[in-house]
Design an enzyme around this catalytic site. Structure first.
Site, PDB file in Angstrom:
ATOM      1  N   GLY A 104       7.961   5.383  -2.860  1.00  0.00           N
ATOM      2  CA  GLY A 104       7.507   4.227  -3.627  1.00  0.00           C
ATOM      3  C   GLY A 104       7.077   4.624  -5.032  1.00  0.00           C
ATOM      4  CG  ASP A 332      -1.839   7.479   0.320  1.00  0.00           C
ATOM      5  OD1 ASP A 332      -1.434   6.324   0.569  1.00  0.00           O
ATOM      6  OD2 ASP A 332      -1.552   8.084  -0.731  1.00  0.00           O
TER       7      ASP A 332
HETATM    8  C1  S3P Z   1       0.409   6.575  -5.412  1.00  0.00           C
HETATM    9  C2  S3P Z   1      -0.338   5.432  -5.318  1.00  0.00           C
HETATM   10  C3  S3P Z   1      -0.710   4.798  -4.039  1.00  0.00           C
HETATM   11  C4  S3P Z   1      -0.491   5.737  -2.861  1.00  0.00           C
HETATM   12  C5  S3P Z   1       0.808   6.485  -2.947  1.00  0.00           C
HETATM   13  C6  S3P Z   1       0.898   7.293  -4.218  1.00  0.00           C
HETATM   14  C7  S3P Z   1       0.709   7.129  -6.747  1.00  0.00           C
HETATM   15  O1  S3P Z   1       0.077   3.651  -3.858  1.00  0.00           O
HETATM   16  O2  S3P Z   1      -0.555   5.034  -1.643  1.00  0.00           O
HETATM   17  O3  S3P Z   1       0.931   7.370  -1.828  1.00  0.00           O
HETATM   18  O4  S3P Z   1       1.113   8.302  -6.840  1.00  0.00           O
HETATM   19  O5  S3P Z   1       0.515   6.404  -7.732  1.00  0.00           O
HETATM   20  P1  S3P Z   1      -0.367   2.201  -4.458  1.00  0.00           P
HETATM   21  O6  S3P Z   1      -0.448   2.295  -5.907  1.00  0.00           O
HETATM   22  O7  S3P Z   1       0.728   1.267  -4.010  1.00  0.00           O
HETATM   23  O8  S3P Z   1      -1.673   1.896  -3.793  1.00  0.00           O
END
Ligand code: S3P
Length: 445
Positions: A104, A332
């Site tokens: 993501g 997380d």
């Molecule tokens: C992350 C932000 C978080 C986290 C992901 C890594 C990042 O997600 O859960 O594992 O590196 O910016 P969200 O921004 O959707 O909360």
């Protein structure tokens, strides 16, 4: 997809040794920082060296996307990579789709960067899990800056086609404490003339801001009444640099919980990133136990401060509640904190977990499922998880991690409390963030 008996699986149970050992575990390097170091290196004209990058599947996805855009990324030695770039203006329209894999962070942050490159055209794809995760949280605000992004359901899902444009700066209001959304918008803002700002609920990780400030960008961040506002003035071209990546606190969290749940012995975790937007789980564990010592490490070579965590096994755990406002700092770590809470001497409730439903899996219901399979009493009430605690005997269980690395690792920690073998299906997905996880688990008896 149906699971077949070729799904990688592992059998884990309590260590047969009656005497827990003293162990020092150097956990995997930080995923969020590695993604960002690679991205800033790719944007910079010149050569950047990244020491101790995480070479997990997610960060490899980020690297392969930038390779497809014409950036050279190669191993310098066993523990460093070199990134050579002609700068963002030399990004080439790739001949292939940019495959973000399971990541993501790759998909959302790269959308902010690439939407702002006039003349560039890319198509972002991902695996089945990533393709079901919502993208409009970044696509909609980027479109308000002038981005041209198309994809299924008004651009909510991959594959996304991005046609780079000159974007306009904007003051964004975001309703989620999401570092991925905040970072995507700040990255897009780097390519605009003028000020881009993001106002959002406070607490999400601030690595993008810290790195940009360290590089000399005109960026200001303020927190008032639970809301954070970050303002960046563009245009800003990141310079090349040197990064050394600390240990990922989100990976260390599994060994913190294991260290506390053992019958005795000391676990030491060195070089862990010490950033309050990432270490909410340590504040929770400190509420649950006094057998946890945090020692700042004066080593200045890392991109952010580091510390050593020392834990003693054998002490009882106090129950605790997690409030919605602290969730962004431990988003997380909920699955493994839930494992800890199952053994506490009373009930705990974790509030404000709605974002867990759109992680690599529906982590809220899958965390509850893990606890239930292990024999713990647990209920999901709206966006809250209520864990009764007082789990004594962990039942033998078979748990499908459904490709979600953090669930597989949480299940492994739970399994280490079972006298009977427990089976984790899809166990190898830990490679997304912590390829050496099982090896390190085996080093602790
Ligand atoms: C992350 C932000 C978080 C986290 C992901 C890594 C990042 O997600 O859960 O594992 O590196 O910016 P969200 O921004 O959707 O909360």
């Amino acid at each position: 997809m149906t699971k077949s008996n070729v799904t990688p699986k592992r059998s884990i149970q309590a260590s047969p040794s009656a005497l827990p050992n003293d162990a020092t575990v150097l956990c995997g390097r930080d995923k969020s920082l590695t993604h960002r170091a690679v991205m800033f290196a790719a944007l910079a004209r010149g050569e950047t060296i990244i020491r101790e990058p995480l070479l997990g599947a997610d960060c490899l996805s980020t690297m392969s996307c930038f390779r497809a855009l014409g950036i050279q990324i190669e191993a310098l030695d066993a523990r460093s990579i070199r990134v050579r770039s002609e700068g963002f203006s030399a990004f080439k329209t790739p001949a292939v789709d940019l495959d973000c894999g399971n990541s993501g962070t790759t998909a959302r942050l790269i959308s902010g960067i690439l939407a702002a490159q006039p003349g560039l055209k890319v198509r972002l794809t991902g695996d089945a899990s990533l393709s079901s995760r919502p993208m409009r949280r970044v696509v909609d605000p980027l479109r308000r800056m002038g981005a041209r992004i198309e994809g299924p359901e008004q651009g909510n899902f991959l594959p996304l086609t991005i046609q780079g444009q000159t974007l306009q700066p904007l003051a964004h209001e975001v309703d989620k404490a999401s570092a991925q959304v905040k970072s995507a918008l700040l990255l897009a803002g780097l390519f605009c003339e003028g000020e881009t700002s993001v106002r959002l609920p406070a607490g999400s990780r601030d690595h993008t801001e810290r790195m940009l400030q360290r590089m000399g960008a005109n960026l200001v961040s303020e927190i008032h009444d639970g809301m954070e506002q970050v303002r960046v003035r563009g245009p800003f071209a990141p310079p090349p640099g040197r990064y050394m990546i600390p240990v990922d606190p989100s990976s260390a969290a599994f060994f913190c919980v294991l260290g506390l749940l053992r019958k005795g012995g000391t676990v030491r975790l060195p070089e862990v990133l010490d950033n309050p937007t990432r270490t909410g789980f340590l504040r929770v564990l400190q509420r649950m136990s006094s057998a946890l010592v945090l020692t700042p490490d004066p080593d200045q070579r890392f991109v952010e401060p580091v510390m050593q965590i020392t834990l003693e096994g054998g002490a009882a755990l106090r129950p605790t509640d997690i409030e919605a406002a602290e969730v962004p700092t431990l988003v997380d770590e909920i699955p493994v904190l839930a494992v800890a809470a199952a053994f506490a001497e009373g009930p705990s409730t974790f509030h404000g977990l709605e974002e867990l439903r759109v992680k690599e899996s529906d982590r809220l219901s899958k965390t509850a499922e893990l606890l239930r399979l292990a024999g713990a009493e647990v209920s999901v009430q709206g966006d809250s998880l209520r864990i009764a605690g007082r789990l004594k005997e962990v039942q033998a269980f078979t748990y499908d991690a459904v490709g979600d690395h953090r669930l597989a690792m949480a299940a492994a920690i739970m399994a280490r409390r079972s006298k009977k073998p427990c089976c984790i299906l899809d166990s190898e997905c830990v490679g997304v963030s912590f390829p050496d996880f099982y090896e390190m688990l085996d080093s602790i008896v």
